[in-house]
Design an enzyme around this catalytic site. Structure first.
Site, PDB file in Angstrom:
ATOM      1  N   GLU A   1      19.688 -30.953  -2.623  1.00  0.00           N
ATOM      2  CA  GLU A   1      18.596 -31.825  -3.059  1.00  0.00           C
ATOM      3  C   GLU A   1      18.908 -33.243  -2.608  1.00  0.00           C
ATOM      4  O   GLU A   1      19.990 -33.770  -2.871  1.00  0.00           O
ATOM      5  CB  GLU A   1      18.423 -31.792  -4.571  1.00  0.00           C
ATOM      6  CG  GLU A   1      17.293 -32.693  -5.074  1.00  0.00           C
ATOM      7  CD  GLU A   1      17.115 -32.657  -6.573  1.00  0.00           C
ATOM      8  OE1 GLU A   1      16.636 -33.662  -7.133  1.00  0.00           O
ATOM      9  OE2 GLU A   1      17.465 -31.627  -7.192  1.00  0.00           O
TER      10      GLU A   1
ATOM     11  N   GLU B   1       5.987 -36.207 -12.430  1.00  0.00           N
ATOM     12  CA  GLU B   1       6.493 -35.310 -13.474  1.00  0.00           C
ATOM     13  C   GLU B   1       6.893 -36.093 -14.718  1.00  0.00           C
ATOM     14  O   GLU B   1       6.996 -37.323 -14.698  1.00  0.00           O
ATOM     15  CB  GLU B   1       7.711 -34.543 -12.943  1.00  0.00           C
ATOM     16  CG  GLU B   1       8.880 -35.463 -12.655  1.00  0.00           C
ATOM     17  CD  GLU B   1      10.058 -34.787 -11.988  1.00  0.00           C
ATOM     18  OE1 GLU B   1      10.694 -33.937 -12.645  1.00  0.00           O
ATOM     19  OE2 GLU B   1      10.349 -35.128 -10.824  1.00  0.00           O
TER      20      GLU B   1
ATOM     21  N   GLU C   1      13.356 -42.083  -6.711  1.00  0.00           N
ATOM     22  CA  GLU C   1      12.769 -41.631  -7.970  1.00  0.00           C
ATOM     23  C   GLU C   1      12.543 -42.858  -8.847  1.00  0.00           C
ATOM     24  O   GLU C   1      13.378 -43.758  -8.889  1.00  0.00           O
ATOM     25  CB  GLU C   1      13.705 -40.683  -8.709  1.00  0.00           C
ATOM     26  CG  GLU C   1      13.970 -39.369  -8.017  1.00  0.00           C
ATOM     27  CD  GLU C   1      14.866 -38.484  -8.859  1.00  0.00           C
ATOM     28  OE1 GLU C   1      14.320 -37.708  -9.666  1.00  0.00           O
ATOM     29  OE2 GLU C   1      16.095 -38.593  -8.731  1.00  0.00           O
TER      30      GLU C   1
ATOM     31  N   ARG D   1       8.473 -29.883 -15.439  1.00  0.00           N
ATOM     32  CA  ARG D   1       9.389 -30.043 -16.570  1.00  0.00           C
ATOM     33  C   ARG D   1       8.574 -30.293 -17.834  1.00  0.00           C
ATOM     34  O   ARG D   1       7.853 -31.279 -17.939  1.00  0.00           O
ATOM     35  CB  ARG D   1      10.355 -31.205 -16.325  1.00  0.00           C
ATOM     36  CG  ARG D   1      11.356 -31.420 -17.457  1.00  0.00           C
ATOM     37  CD  ARG D   1      12.196 -32.662 -17.251  1.00  0.00           C
ATOM     38  NE  ARG D   1      13.111 -32.511 -16.127  1.00  0.00           N
ATOM     39  CZ  ARG D   1      12.966 -33.119 -14.963  1.00  0.00           C
ATOM     40  NH1 ARG D   1      11.926 -33.927 -14.761  1.00  0.00           N
ATOM     41  NH2 ARG D   1      13.841 -32.945 -13.996  1.00  0.00           N
TER      42      ARG D   1
ATOM     43  N   TRP E   1       8.267 -24.060  -9.015  1.00  0.00           N
ATOM     44  CA  TRP E   1       8.524 -24.828 -10.237  1.00  0.00           C
ATOM     45  C   TRP E   1       7.183 -25.273 -10.816  1.00  0.00           C
ATOM     46  O   TRP E   1       6.371 -25.871 -10.111  1.00  0.00           O
ATOM     47  CB  TRP E   1       9.401 -26.035  -9.898  1.00  0.00           C
ATOM     48  CG  TRP E   1       9.832 -26.869 -11.066  1.00  0.00           C
ATOM     49  CD1 TRP E   1      10.081 -26.460 -12.334  1.00  0.00           C
ATOM     50  CD2 TRP E   1      10.077 -28.283 -11.051  1.00  0.00           C
ATOM     51  NE1 TRP E   1      10.470 -27.517 -13.119  1.00  0.00           N
ATOM     52  CE2 TRP E   1      10.484 -28.648 -12.355  1.00  0.00           C
ATOM     53  CE3 TRP E   1       9.999 -29.266 -10.072  1.00  0.00           C
ATOM     54  CZ2 TRP E   1      10.796 -29.965 -12.704  1.00  0.00           C
ATOM     55  CZ3 TRP E   1      10.323 -30.571 -10.402  1.00  0.00           C
ATOM     56  CH2 TRP E   1      10.725 -30.912 -11.710  1.00  0.00           C
TER      57      TRP E   1
END
Length: 427
Positions: A168, A272, A173, A76, A73
């Site tokens: 996941e 991110e 977060e 984003r 990845w």
């Protein structure tokens, strides 16, 4: 191959675009909070899992354990993961968010994607399964993420053979500041999720989530360091730990698969950009401010359960790492025990290295009746110890049992901790 070359080119071109101003100095002891695993199940012992643990006390990332990028990845959009934004120093893993000087286009996933913000990702080289995982981290004071999570590939065979699934597990977060957007609550407390990523036999994709676990807090995650922990108990459940708070628990989504979280996952530490407009994109001012744009991971630690009597000798231990205030404790001040030629005594201990526990049994007059030694292997143990007696003891007044944890082949003078329990014998 095109994607890898694009990432490498971006790292080389952009590594020197950003001025490196010295940030505020933080101490790894700014605030003491609860840390370490919870009490283990009876007969088990927590031991450190070194493949997923790091104190970040060096000057560069330990490449035997970690990748300085996400292998599948690139980030984003508009946030691009860049190895140049990962560093280790001053006792921390640092991830620095930055504004790129110009838009950068990367061809990935079959399309051109435009990025104008630099983020970072550190990923474990190995996958892991059940255990306790925690980190001590201070979020950046921006709307970029500070995260501690695990995930797998999405290509495990499902119960119908033609379907697929992936996992996941988000222990935590967050972002580091509030604002006028719906995801502003992510700037404080702890937020934990579990995703069962499912693709049915027709190729339709689903994000099946367990109910989110939240810990509320008045202060922002960027104001100070916090300890975030998660116990992946088994295929069906997890527990979460925030600083000194009591734990909260979660049952994984199980309508597709009865024991869904049955595959190993990789640890991921990521800075991110979140989906806009749910969370506002970081602005140029905060991204150019060294006092705001950096995430500080003080340490990450992982623990696995072994049997109490397992020496765990195949794992090299770090004698300088003091995980515990070493102790031995009984669960209560008194216990009742049926009269017998042995006493089964519940206790727990915490030891930074292999120790021994010396037991001494006294009668009501203070006369010594029995002595015994237990080898206490390093870790956090919960056990029932059997003290063998020469004969059945008379009923009557309670007996006193003392326990001293000390270095191997030690004595009472170098005892590290001691506890006492009174034993009432019954017929």
């Amino acid at each position: 191959m095109i994607l890898k070359q694009a990432i490498l080119t971006l790292v080389l071109v952009n590594a020197n675009l950003f001025a490196q101003e010295p940030p505020k100095t933080y101490s790894s002891t700014d605030k003491e909070t609860r840390q370490g695993p919870p009490k283990p199940p009876m007969g088990k012992r927590w031991v450190l899992n070194p493949d997923f643990s790091d104190e970040f006390n060096g000057t560069e990332l330990d490449t035997t354990k970690w990748l300085d990028h996400h292998p599948t990845w690139i980030g984003r959009a508009p946030g691009l993961f860049m190895s140049s934004q990962v560093s280790v120093g001053d006792g921390f893993l640092k991830m620095e968010g930055k504004k790129l000087e110009k838009d950068t286009i990367v061809h990935a996933y079959g399309k051109d994607i435009t990025f104008n913000i630099a983020g970072a990702a550190v990923v474990s080289k190995k996958a892991t399964k059940f255990g306790y995982y925690e980190c001590r981290v201070k979020a950046a004071a921006t709307t970029m993420s500070t995260t501690f999570w695990f995930s797998s590939s999405n290509n495990f065979k499902g119960p119908k053979d033609c379907d697929r699934y992936g996992l996941e597990w988000d222990i935590h977060e967050s972002i580091g500041r509030e604002g006028d957007f719906n995801g502003s609550y992510f700037a404080s407390g702890m937020h934990s999720n579990a995703h069962f990523w499912y693709t049915d036999c027709n190729g339709k994709k689903y994000d099946h989530r367990a109910p989110q676990v939240k810990f509320e807090d008045a202060k922002l995650t960027s104001e100070d360091f916090n300890v975030y922990g998660g116990w992946w108990r088994d295929e069906s459940t997890a527990s979460y730990y925030y600083n000194n708070r009591p734990p909260k628990h979660q049952k994984f989504y199980d309508k597709v698969k009865k024991k869904p979280f049955d595959q190993p996952m990789y640890m991921r530490l990521v800075n991110e950009t979140y989906p806009f407009p749910w969370i506002e994109l970081p602005n140029a001012e905060e991204l150019s401010d060294p006092s705001k744009n950096t995430v500080y991971y003080d340490w990450v630690r992982a623990y696995r359960l072994v049997d109490v009597n397992d020496p765990n000798s195949e794992v090299e231990k770090d004698p300088t790492l003091k995980l515990y205030h070493e102790n031995v404790t009984f669960p209560s001040a008194t216990i009742e025990h049926k009269r017998s030629k042995s006493l089964e005594i519940p206790l727990s201990y915490q030891a930074n290295e292999d120790r021994e526990i010396a037991f001494i049994l006294f009668d009501n007059e203070g006369k010594k009746i029995k002595e015994a030694i237990l080898t206490a292997y390093a870790g956090y143990a919960n056990l029932e110890y059997t003290l063998q007696l020469d004969q059945k003891l008379p009923l009557g007044s309670p007996y006193k049992l003392s326990a001293h944890i000390r270095p191997l082949k030690g004595n009472k003078k170098n005892s590290l901790d001691e506890s006492t329990v009174y034993i009432h014998l019954t017929k």
